[in-house]
Motif scaffolding. Structure first.
Motif, PDB file in Angstrom:
ATOM      1  N   UNK A  47       0.864  -1.181   0.000  1.00 45.34           N
ATOM      2  CA  UNK A  47       0.000   0.000   0.000  1.00 45.34           C
ATOM      3  C   UNK A  47       0.895   1.222   0.000  1.00 45.34           C
ATOM      4  N   UNK A  48       0.267   2.387  -0.023  1.00 51.55           N
ATOM      5  CA  UNK A  48       0.980   3.659   0.050  1.00 51.55           C
ATOM      6  C   UNK A  48       2.084   3.775  -0.996  1.00 51.55           C
ATOM      7  N   UNK A  49       1.744   3.419  -2.234  1.00 49.96           N
ATOM      8  CA  UNK A  49       2.721   3.449  -3.317  1.00 49.96           C
ATOM      9  C   UNK A  49       2.879   4.868  -3.862  1.00 49.96           C
ATOM     10  N   UNK A  50       4.120   5.290  -4.017  1.00 45.21           N
ATOM     11  CA  UNK A  50       4.453   6.544  -4.689  1.00 45.21           C
ATOM     12  C   UNK A  50       4.568   6.203  -6.171  1.00 45.21           C
ATOM     13  N   UNK A  51       3.533   6.530  -6.927  1.00 42.51           N
ATOM     14  CA  UNK A  51       3.461   6.124  -8.329  1.00 42.51           C
ATOM     15  C   UNK A  51       4.582   6.711  -9.175  1.00 42.51           C
ATOM     16  N   UNK A  52       5.085   7.890  -8.814  1.00 40.62           N
ATOM     17  CA  UNK A  52       6.200   8.475  -9.552  1.00 40.62           C
ATOM     18  C   UNK A  52       7.464   7.622  -9.415  1.00 40.62           C
ATOM     19  N   UNK A  53       7.614   6.941  -8.297  1.00 42.77           N
ATOM     20  CA  UNK A  53       8.768   6.069  -8.065  1.00 42.77           C
ATOM     21  C   UNK A  53       8.537   4.660  -8.616  1.00 42.77           C
ATOM     22  N   UNK A  54       7.328   4.147  -8.439  1.00 43.50           N
ATOM     23  CA  UNK A  54       7.036   2.755  -8.789  1.00 43.50           C
ATOM     24  C   UNK A  54       6.809   2.573 -10.294  1.00 43.50           C
ATOM     25  N   UNK A  55       6.128   3.505 -10.920  1.00 46.37           N
ATOM     26  CA  UNK A  55       5.758   3.368 -12.338  1.00 46.37           C
ATOM     27  C   UNK A  55       6.952   3.077 -13.245  1.00 46.37           C
ATOM     28  N   UNK A  56       8.078   3.797 -13.153  1.00 49.46           N
ATOM     29  CA  UNK A  56       9.202   3.494 -14.047  1.00 49.46           C
ATOM     30  C   UNK A  56       9.760   2.081 -13.864  1.00 49.46           C
ATOM     31  N   UNK A  57       9.750   1.586 -12.641  1.00 47.91           N
ATOM     32  CA  UNK A  57      10.235   0.227 -12.381  1.00 47.91           C
ATOM     33  C   UNK A  57       9.311  -0.789 -13.049  1.00 47.91           C
ATOM     34  N   UNK A  58       8.011  -0.568 -12.942  1.00 44.71           N
ATOM     35  CA  UNK A  58       7.037  -1.458 -13.580  1.00 44.71           C
ATOM     36  C   UNK A  58       7.206  -1.420 -15.093  1.00 44.71           C
ATOM     37  N   UNK A  59       7.302  -0.227 -15.640  1.00 39.78           N
ATOM     38  CA  UNK A  59       7.419  -0.097 -17.094  1.00 39.78           C
ATOM     39  C   UNK A  59       8.682  -0.758 -17.626  1.00 39.78           C
ATOM     40  N   UNK A  60       9.823  -0.585 -16.929  1.00 42.75           N
ATOM     41  CA  UNK A  60      11.076  -1.240 -17.356  1.00 42.75           C
ATOM     42  C   UNK A  60      10.925  -2.749 -17.335  1.00 42.75           C
TER      43      UNK A  60
END
Length: 187
Positions: free
Chosen positions: A137-150
């Motif tokens: 929970x409490x995901x910072x999408x600006x930090x998590x999104x690039x990792x997911x996309x890569x």
């Protein structure tokens, strides 16, 4: 403020269950390293996380816990370890897989995890694959999104994801504990 002027959502407070399925038995190890990095940067709160590795020629997967990688017992006692055990290692599910998964889905009603999601997990994780399951929970999408996309661009991983109600981690924990107690003969 009109929607078009609203900045993109940066935080996702809602609990979520993410399942990263890798097309190799060791792929989840790399995902685990990325998850540790995200957690250390404070990009999300990890409530529970496990790896599932299914080596070629082995009859069942090995479950490893994110925080206590060396302890198989710790993985089985975690909520996600218990869930995976019920999906893959439950003797009742071995005799009638469809009925076992359907019964599990019925018991998990209210957690946000449904029959289709469980069936997809069961179908995607098999010999010569691995997975990283994360309850967060409490995901910072600006930090998590690039990792997911890569991860998705590489093409060797599939992401399954379900948003859960706020009380789902506690409900999931209680349900899995109850079900495991029944299967272990202690409940």
């Amino acid at each position: 403020m009109p929607d078009r002027e609203r900045p993109p959502q940066r935080f996702l407070a809602t609990p979520a269950l993410s399942v990263w399925v890798y097309d190799s038995a060791m792929g989840a190890a790399a995902g685990e390293i990325r998850l540790k990095s995200l957690r250390q940067r404070g990009a999300l709160q990890v409530h529970d996380a496990i790896t599932v590795s299914w080596m070629p020629g082995v009859h069942q997967p090995r479950i490893g816990h994110f925080r206590r990688e060396t302890s198989a017992a710790a993985a089985r006692s975690s909520v996600l370890g218990g869930l995976v055990s019920l999906i893959f290692l439950d003797p009742a599910a071995e005799t009638d897989v469809g009925a076992g998964i359907a019964a599990l889905a019925q018991r998990l009603r209210g957690t946000g995890i449904d029959l289709d999601f469980l069936v997809e997990i069961k179908a995607r994780i098999h010999s010569e694959t691995s997975a990283l399951l994360v309850l967060s929970s409490d995901a910072d999408l600006d930090e998590v999104r690039p990792v997911i996309e890569r991860g998705l661009v590489r093409g060797d991983v599939t992401l399954m994801h379900v948003l859960l109600p706020g009380d789902a981690p506690e409900l999931l924990r209680a349900t899995v504990r109850d079900l495991r107690g029944r299967h272990d003969g202690s409940g």
